[in-house]
Design a protein around this motif. Structure first.
Motif, PDB file in Angstrom:
ATOM      1  N   PHE A 129      -2.719  -5.601 -12.251  1.00  0.00           N
ATOM      2  CA  PHE A 129      -3.254  -4.276 -11.906  1.00  0.00           C
ATOM      3  C   PHE A 129      -2.148  -3.358 -11.365  1.00  0.00           C
ATOM      4  CE2 PHE A 129      -8.156  -4.643 -11.294  1.00  0.00           C
ATOM      5  CZ  PHE A 129      -8.263  -5.020 -12.627  1.00  0.00           C
ATOM      6  N   LEU A 130      -1.277  -3.931 -10.551  1.00  0.00           N
ATOM      7  CA  LEU A 130      -0.187  -3.111  -9.998  1.00  0.00           C
ATOM      8  C   LEU A 130       0.709  -2.574 -11.119  1.00  0.00           C
ATOM      9  CD1 LEU A 130       1.039  -4.967  -6.780  1.00  0.00           C
ATOM     10  CD2 LEU A 130       0.039  -2.695  -6.914  1.00  0.00           C
ATOM     11  N   PHE A 141       0.834  -1.209   0.000  1.00  0.00           N
ATOM     12  CA  PHE A 141       0.000   0.000   0.000  1.00  0.00           C
ATOM     13  C   PHE A 141       0.867   1.258   0.000  1.00  0.00           C
ATOM     14  CE2 PHE A 141      -2.647   3.236   2.174  1.00  0.00           C
ATOM     15  CZ  PHE A 141      -3.605   3.361   1.181  1.00  0.00           C
ATOM     16  N   ASN A 142       1.931   1.254   0.796  1.00  0.00           N
ATOM     17  CA  ASN A 142       2.837   2.408   0.789  1.00  0.00           C
ATOM     18  C   ASN A 142       3.442   2.617  -0.602  1.00  0.00           C
ATOM     19  OD1 ASN A 142       2.411   2.869   3.409  1.00  0.00           O
ATOM     20  ND2 ASN A 142       4.519   2.595   4.082  1.00  0.00           N
ATOM     21  N   PHE A 143       3.756   1.502  -1.239  1.00  0.00           N
ATOM     22  CA  PHE A 143       4.312   1.601  -2.588  1.00  0.00           C
ATOM     23  C   PHE A 143       3.335   2.299  -3.526  1.00  0.00           C
ATOM     24  CE2 PHE A 143       4.687  -0.132  -6.881  1.00  0.00           C
ATOM     25  CZ  PHE A 143       5.969   0.301  -7.191  1.00  0.00           C
ATOM     26  N   THR A 144       2.062   1.913  -3.437  1.00  0.00           N
ATOM     27  CA  THR A 144       1.067   2.541  -4.322  1.00  0.00           C
ATOM     28  C   THR A 144       0.900   4.030  -3.991  1.00  0.00           C
ATOM     29  OG1 THR A 144      -0.707   1.817  -2.863  1.00  0.00           O
ATOM     30  CG2 THR A 144      -0.231   0.426  -4.757  1.00  0.00           C
ATOM     31  N   LEU A 145       0.981   4.350  -2.688  1.00  0.00           N
ATOM     32  CA  LEU A 145       0.892   5.772  -2.303  1.00  0.00           C
ATOM     33  C   LEU A 145       2.048   6.572  -2.895  1.00  0.00           C
ATOM     34  CD1 LEU A 145      -0.169   5.812   1.463  1.00  0.00           C
ATOM     35  CD2 LEU A 145      -1.492   6.550  -0.505  1.00  0.00           C
ATOM     36  N   PHE A 146       3.256   6.027  -2.754  1.00  0.00           N
ATOM     37  CA  PHE A 146       4.430   6.713  -3.314  1.00  0.00           C
ATOM     38  C   PHE A 146       4.299   6.840  -4.832  1.00  0.00           C
ATOM     39  CE2 PHE A 146       6.849   5.296   0.608  1.00  0.00           C
ATOM     40  CZ  PHE A 146       7.039   6.572   1.095  1.00  0.00           C
ATOM     41  N   ALA A 147       3.776   5.783  -5.467  1.00  0.00           N
ATOM     42  CA  ALA A 147       3.629   5.809  -6.931  1.00  0.00           C
ATOM     43  C   ALA A 147       2.682   6.930  -7.347  1.00  0.00           C
ATOM     44  CB  ALA A 147       3.124   4.464  -7.441  1.00  0.00           C
ATOM     45  N   SER A 148       1.558   7.058  -6.631  1.00  0.00           N
ATOM     46  CA  SER A 148       0.612   8.119  -7.010  1.00  0.00           C
ATOM     47  C   SER A 148       1.202   9.496  -6.716  1.00  0.00           C
ATOM     48  CB  SER A 148      -0.737   7.922  -6.318  1.00  0.00           C
ATOM     49  OG  SER A 148      -0.560   7.872  -4.939  1.00  0.00           O
ATOM     50  N   PHE A 173      -4.536   1.186  -6.920  1.00  0.00           N
ATOM     51  CA  PHE A 173      -5.047   0.900  -5.575  1.00  0.00           C
ATOM     52  C   PHE A 173      -5.934  -0.347  -5.592  1.00  0.00           C
ATOM     53  CE2 PHE A 173      -3.843   5.368  -5.176  1.00  0.00           C
ATOM     54  CZ  PHE A 173      -3.079   5.293  -4.033  1.00  0.00           C
ATOM     55  N   GLY A 174      -6.581  -0.604  -6.736  1.00  0.00           N
ATOM     56  CA  GLY A 174      -7.371  -1.830  -6.861  1.00  0.00           C
ATOM     57  C   GLY A 174      -6.483  -3.057  -6.717  1.00  0.00           C
ATOM     58  N   GLY A 175      -5.310  -3.009  -7.311  1.00  0.00           N
ATOM     59  CA  GLY A 175      -4.343  -4.111  -7.200  1.00  0.00           C
ATOM     60  C   GLY A 175      -3.971  -4.356  -5.750  1.00  0.00           C
ATOM     61  N   VAL A 229       8.544  -2.048  -9.366  1.00  0.00           N
ATOM     62  CA  VAL A 229       7.326  -2.860  -9.456  1.00  0.00           C
ATOM     63  C   VAL A 229       7.639  -4.212 -10.095  1.00  0.00           C
ATOM     64  CG1 VAL A 229       6.355  -2.145 -11.702  1.00  0.00           C
ATOM     65  CG2 VAL A 229       4.836  -2.697  -9.827  1.00  0.00           C
ATOM     66  N   MET A 230       8.636  -4.229 -10.987  1.00  0.00           N
ATOM     67  CA  MET A 230       9.033  -5.509 -11.575  1.00  0.00           C
ATOM     68  C   MET A 230       9.552  -6.453 -10.495  1.00  0.00           C
ATOM     69  SD  MET A 230       8.512  -6.058 -14.641  1.00  0.00           S
ATOM     70  CE  MET A 230       7.009  -5.163 -14.738  1.00  0.00           C
ATOM     71  N   GLU A 231      10.392  -5.909  -9.604  1.00  0.00           N
ATOM     72  CA  GLU A 231      10.928  -6.740  -8.521  1.00  0.00           C
ATOM     73  C   GLU A 231       9.790  -7.262  -7.645  1.00  0.00           C
ATOM     74  OE1 GLU A 231      12.180  -4.914  -5.137  1.00  0.00           O
ATOM     75  OE2 GLU A 231      13.084  -6.703  -4.279  1.00  0.00           O
ATOM     76  N   ILE A 232       8.835  -6.373  -7.324  1.00  0.00           N
ATOM     77  CA  ILE A 232       7.736  -6.759  -6.439  1.00  0.00           C
ATOM     78  C   ILE A 232       6.891  -7.856  -7.097  1.00  0.00           C
ATOM     79  CG2 ILE A 232       5.586  -5.932  -5.372  1.00  0.00           C
ATOM     80  CD1 ILE A 232       6.987  -3.191  -5.048  1.00  0.00           C
TER      81      ILE A 232
END
Lengths: 222, 281
Positions: free
Chosen positions: A172-173, A96-103, A140-142, A215-218
């Motif tokens: 989705f991510l 979730f933190n990753f998605t926040l940073f991405a946005s 965020f759906g991902g 994101v590739m690593e994740i």
């Protein structure tokens, strides 16, 4: 105390940073990405913009364009914010933190170019803004699908073989990150780079590529 | 490590010279001597150097050091048997170097080069798909594990031939005078390198020599396996000469055609990976 479950992908864990139950980690892979983001953030802080040379068509004349001090300050502020968001995205251990940073990277990228008063650049920034907004849904759906299907957002748990993350969540991510960070590659980046302020514009590119690499690593690790 | 860095730089520059020589011979020209690029680099090292008045000075200089640093790091990753995901990261970071180099000067020619570099971002996609395809077979991205896998199962060049073709295309995308070298096309002078001269150009030549060495060595390690140094150098030379042939007989593509071809190759590889996923579970 902590051991990365799959060191064969990004290398073994080197150092962890605990923030309560959120544990950021440095592996050789994330450490390199972090160092690169840090280097370019420092470059943004210490660099002054170039003076673009433009040719006046219909004659031999050319002139150089200056970046106004107000624009310089705003672009630099946004580029530093983008650098900080990138630093966070590189080492966070929480989806979730990753998605926040991405946005946040998406927002600051638009900010870097949106202040520049040029019709082409503003059009590009507008298109990028729309795609970035749309991309928050899969992004965020991902993360939401990951949480609902596995019960956790911690990468330390998600990277273990015992936890199976649905393929749709991973897709989705990636899609979300492509929209937030990579959008300029496909819709507007060539126009965006018309804007002046090389060190700041470059941050758009740096954050996009680093976000994609993370994101590739994740996704491969999950 | 320092001596290996110097060795790799020397071999990389020599490879650039051989590349030019082969292209020239295929095209029926005598061509420069094969050590020409080494002489170029030495010459640039002692030329008068300054920074253009319109440039973003810190970025203009910093980007040269970044270029040398990332490819030195990539060489270290290869030698230490690190992750090919890191190697992929370095390849992508090189894109930032190309972009930054072009943007930092203020010159319209370098800016065109930088924008073309952005447009040709599709050249990275085949490498990503290659990484994923290799992972399907080896279940690891560590170069040490990949070479160990090949000792048991044979070269990935045969087992995962489409992935090898994709990586070959990736290397071709970064070769001088190749069909995909749109960022340094002559219609935009020298593209994003136009304003970097003197010591800065020498630094870039060193970084590019390391890049050529690393990419060729990575191809040999990943798709053929661990070989004694002289045999690895021979294999790299064979790959290089084949690339030179392609460069010699292929005209430079237009920017959008390069993207189309690279995207088509990526699409074909994605289909290959989907089939692999279905067959191998």
């Amino acid at each position: 105390m902590f051991n990365l479950p799959n060191p064969q992908i990004g290398g073994p864990e080197l150092f962890v940073l605990e923030f309560g139950d959120i544990v950021a980690y440095f592996s050789p892979y994330t450490a390199v990405l972090f160092a690169f983001a840090l280097l370019f953030t420092v470059l943004v802080i210490v660099s002054r913009p170039e003076r673009q040379v433009d040719i006046a068509f219909g004659g031999d004349a050319y002139y150089t364009k200056e970046v106004e001090p107000d624009l310089l300050r705003f672009q630099r502020f946004m580029a530093i914010a983008c650098g900080l968001a990138t630093l966070g995205a590189m080492v966070t251990g929480d989806v979730f933190n990753f998605t926040l940073f991405a946005s946040m990277i998406g927002i600051t990228n638009i900010g870097i170019v949106a202040a520049y008063r040029n019709r082409h650049v503003l059009n590009a920034a507008f298109q990028y803004g729309i795609v970035a907004m749309l991309a928050t849904v899969p992004l965020f759906g991902g993360a939401a699908i990951v949480l609902s299907s596995t019960g956790t957002l911690s990468m330390w748990e998600l990277f273990t073989a015992a936890v199976a993350v649905p393929l749709i969540a991973k897709a989705f991510l990636v899609l979300g990150v492509m929209g937030e960070g990579m959008a300029p590659f496909y819709i507007a980046k060539a126009e965006i780079t018309r804007a002046q302020g090389a060190p700041f514009i470059l941050m758009v590119h740096v954050s996009s590529l680093l976000l994609f690499l993370r994101v590739m690593e994740i996704v491969i690790s999950m | 490590m320092i001596e290996y860095l110097l060795f790799a730089t020397f071999i990389g520059l020599l490879f650039h010279g051989i590349h030019r020589k082969v292209i020239a011979r295929v095209q029926g020209r005598p061509g420069p001597p094969i050590w020409q690029e080494i002489l170029h680099t030495l010459k640039f090292s002692f030329k008068e150097t300054w920074i253009p008045k319109t440039a973003s000075q810190t970025l203009f200089v910093g980007i040269v050091f970044v270029a040398i640093a990332i490819w030195s790091g990539a060489l270290f990753i290869l030698l230490s048997g690190g992750s090919i995901l890191l190697l992929f990261a370095v390849y992508l970071l090189h894109k930032i170097v190309e972009h930054g180099m072009g943007l930092s000067t203020g010159s319209p020619y370098t800016k065109f080069g930088a924008i073309r570099s952005v447009i040709s971002a599709a050249s990275e996609l085949p490498l990503l798909v290659t990484v994923v395809a290799i992972y399907f077979f080896t279940r690891s991205l560590s170069i040490a594990d990949i070479t160990a896998y090949q000792e048991v199962n044979g070269p990935l060049l045969i087992i995962a031939f489409p992935a090898a073709v994709a990586m070959y295309l990736v290397i071709l995308s970064k070769m001088h005078y190749g069909p995909f070298s749109i960022i340094e096309a002559k219609e935009i002078v020298s593209g994003n390198m136009t304003e970097h001269f003197g010591v800065w150009r020498a630094g870039l030549e060193v970084a590019y020599a390391l890049k050529t060495y690393v990419l060729l060595y990575a191809f040999v390690l990943i798709f053929i396996g661990s070989l004694p140094l002289w045999l690895a150098l021979l294999a790299m030379l064979i790959v290089l000469v084949s690339l030179s042939f392609v460069c010699a007989v292929t005209p430079m593509l237009s920017p959008y055609d390069t993207v189309t071809i690279q995207s088509l190759v990526t699409g074909a590889l994605i289909i290959y990976i989907v089939i692999l996923g279905v067959v191998m579970g």
